[in-house]
Design a protein around this motif. Structure first.
Motif, mmCIF file in Angstrom:
data_model
loop_
_atom_site.group_PDB
_atom_site.id
_atom_site.type_symbol
_atom_site.label_atom_id
_atom_site.label_comp_id
_atom_site.label_asym_id
_atom_site.label_seq_id
_atom_site.Cartn_x
_atom_site.Cartn_y
_atom_site.Cartn_z
ATOM 1 N N ARG A 127 0.830 -1.209 0.000
ATOM 2 C CA ARG A 127 0.000 0.000 0.000
ATOM 3 C C ARG A 127 0.865 1.260 0.000
ATOM 4 O O ARG A 127 0.567 2.225 -0.715
ATOM 5 C CB ARG A 127 -0.909 0.030 1.226
ATOM 6 C CG ARG A 127 -2.067 -0.895 1.137
ATOM 7 C CD ARG A 127 -2.945 -0.752 2.361
ATOM 8 N NE ARG A 127 -3.880 -1.862 2.479
ATOM 9 C CZ ARG A 127 -4.581 -2.141 3.558
ATOM 10 N NH1 ARG A 127 -4.440 -1.398 4.644
ATOM 11 N NH2 ARG A 127 -5.418 -3.153 3.577
ATOM 12 N N ARG A 130 2.316 1.735 -3.463
ATOM 13 C CA ARG A 130 1.278 2.188 -4.393
ATOM 14 C C ARG A 130 0.982 3.669 -4.193
ATOM 15 O O ARG A 130 0.878 4.424 -5.151
ATOM 16 C CB ARG A 130 -0.004 1.387 -4.191
ATOM 17 C CG ARG A 130 -0.225 0.360 -5.268
ATOM 18 C CD ARG A 130 -1.592 -0.274 -5.136
ATOM 19 N NE ARG A 130 -1.416 -1.660 -4.711
ATOM 20 C CZ ARG A 130 -2.055 -2.260 -3.722
ATOM 21 N NH1 ARG A 130 -2.951 -1.589 -3.031
ATOM 22 N NH2 ARG A 130 -1.832 -3.502 -3.428
ATOM 23 N N SER A 131 0.834 4.068 -2.932
ATOM 24 C CA SER A 131 0.468 5.458 -2.660
ATOM 25 C C SER A 131 1.608 6.410 -3.001
ATOM 26 O O SER A 131 1.370 7.546 -3.382
ATOM 27 C CB SER A 131 0.068 5.628 -1.198
ATOM 28 O OG SER A 131 1.167 5.400 -0.361
ATOM 29 N N SER A 132 2.855 5.949 -2.905
ATOM 30 C CA SER A 132 3.977 6.829 -3.232
ATOM 31 C C SER A 132 4.127 7.010 -4.742
ATOM 32 O O SER A 132 4.694 7.980 -5.199
ATOM 33 C CB SER A 132 5.266 6.278 -2.635
ATOM 34 O OG SER A 132 5.616 5.068 -3.281
ATOM 35 N N LYS A 133 3.613 6.070 -5.559
ATOM 36 C CA LYS A 133 3.739 6.144 -7.018
ATOM 37 C C LYS A 133 2.660 7.015 -7.653
ATOM 38 O O LYS A 133 2.770 7.391 -8.805
ATOM 39 C CB LYS A 133 3.654 4.742 -7.627
ATOM 40 C CG LYS A 133 4.893 3.908 -7.377
ATOM 41 C CD LYS A 133 4.750 2.568 -8.041
ATOM 42 C CE LYS A 133 5.961 1.698 -7.773
ATOM 43 N NZ LYS A 133 5.810 0.389 -8.371
ATOM 44 N N LYS A 134 1.595 7.314 -6.904
ATOM 45 C CA LYS A 134 0.478 8.077 -7.493
ATOM 46 C C LYS A 134 0.946 9.483 -7.883
ATOM 47 O O LYS A 134 1.710 10.125 -7.160
ATOM 48 C CB LYS A 134 -0.681 8.191 -6.511
ATOM 49 C CG LYS A 134 -1.426 6.887 -6.364
ATOM 50 C CD LYS A 134 -2.641 7.058 -5.506
ATOM 51 C CE LYS A 134 -3.371 5.732 -5.394
ATOM 52 N NZ LYS A 134 -4.501 5.826 -4.510
ATOM 53 N N GLN A 135 0.465 9.938 -9.049
ATOM 54 C CA GLN A 135 0.793 11.268 -9.503
ATOM 55 C C GLN A 135 -0.468 12.104 -9.520
ATOM 56 O O GLN A 135 -1.545 11.630 -9.837
ATOM 57 C CB GLN A 135 1.372 11.216 -10.925
ATOM 58 C CG GLN A 135 2.728 10.520 -10.980
ATOM 59 C CD GLN A 135 3.245 10.462 -12.417
ATOM 60 O OE1 GLN A 135 2.571 10.874 -13.329
ATOM 61 N NE2 GLN A 135 4.457 9.938 -12.553
ATOM 62 N N PHE A 136 -0.291 13.339 -9.184
ATOM 63 C CA PHE A 136 -1.429 14.239 -9.197
ATOM 64 C C PHE A 136 -1.308 15.155 -10.402
ATOM 65 O O PHE A 136 -0.288 15.764 -10.641
ATOM 66 C CB PHE A 136 -1.457 15.081 -7.902
ATOM 67 C CG PHE A 136 -1.562 14.227 -6.687
ATOM 68 C CD1 PHE A 136 -0.453 13.918 -5.931
ATOM 69 C CD2 PHE A 136 -2.778 13.725 -6.281
ATOM 70 C CE1 PHE A 136 -0.559 13.133 -4.801
ATOM 71 C CE2 PHE A 136 -2.897 12.937 -5.152
ATOM 72 C CZ PHE A 136 -1.770 12.635 -4.424
#
Length: 137
Positions: A127, A130-136
Motif C-alpha cells: 500500500r 502504491r500510494s507513493s507512485k500516485k501522480q497528481f
C-alpha cells in the motif's frame, strides 16, 4: 469570632516559611476544628494520646537515631499480619511460554500467527509503495 480571626492571623504569620503541603494540612485541620466547635466556641477535645512523631513530622523521623527508626519499624511489623502469599513449587514440565522460547526458529516462522503477521506487514508495504507512485495532475 474575634478570637477565631486572631488565630487565623497567627497561622498565616506562621505559614510564611512553610511548604505548600504543610499549609494544606493546616487548612484542613482548621476546617475540621471549625466543624468540631461547640456552642461556646471551644474546641472539642478527645481523650486519645498523640504520637510525638506525628506532631513533629518528617523532620523528627529524619533526626531520629537508627535504633529509634528500627524500633518503630519492628513495632509496625508486629501490629500487621503477614503479607504476600507463598509461591507454590511448580510441578510437571515446562510451561507453554517456556516451550515457545526454546522452539526451533524455522518451526516458529511456519506458525499461523507469524505467517499472518508477515502477510500484514507485506500488505502495508505494498500500500505504501502504491500510494507513493500516485501522480497528481
Amino acid at each position: 469570632r474575634i478570637r477565631r480571626l486572631k488565630q487565623i492571623q497567627e497561622q498565616a504569620a506562621r505559614q510564611k516559611g512553610m511548604s505548600k503541603g504543610q499549609k494544606r494540612r493546616l487548612a484542613e485541620l482548621a476546617d475540621d476544628s471549625s466543624d468540631e466547635e461547640g456552642p461556646s466556641g471551644a474546641l472539642a477535645i478527645e481523650g486519645e494520646a498523640v504520637d510525638p512523631l506525628d506532631i513533629a513530622g518528617v523532620r523528627a523521623r529524619k533526626a531520629a537515631t537508627r535504633e529509634e527508626k528500627l524500633a518503630s519499624t519492628v513495632a509496625g511489623r508486629e501490629e500487621r499480619a503477614a503479607f504476600g502469599r507463598r509461591k507454590k513449587k511448580k510441578t510437571g514440565g515446562s510451561s507453554n511460554q517456556e516451550k515457545k522460547k526454546t522452539k526451533n526458529f524455522i518451526m516458529a516462522t511456519k506458525t499461523r500467527q507469524v505467517q499472518n503477521k508477515v502477510k500484514r506487514r507485506e500488505e502495508l508495504q505494498r500500500r505504501a509503495r502504491r500510494s507513493s507512485k500516485k501522480q497528481f495532475r
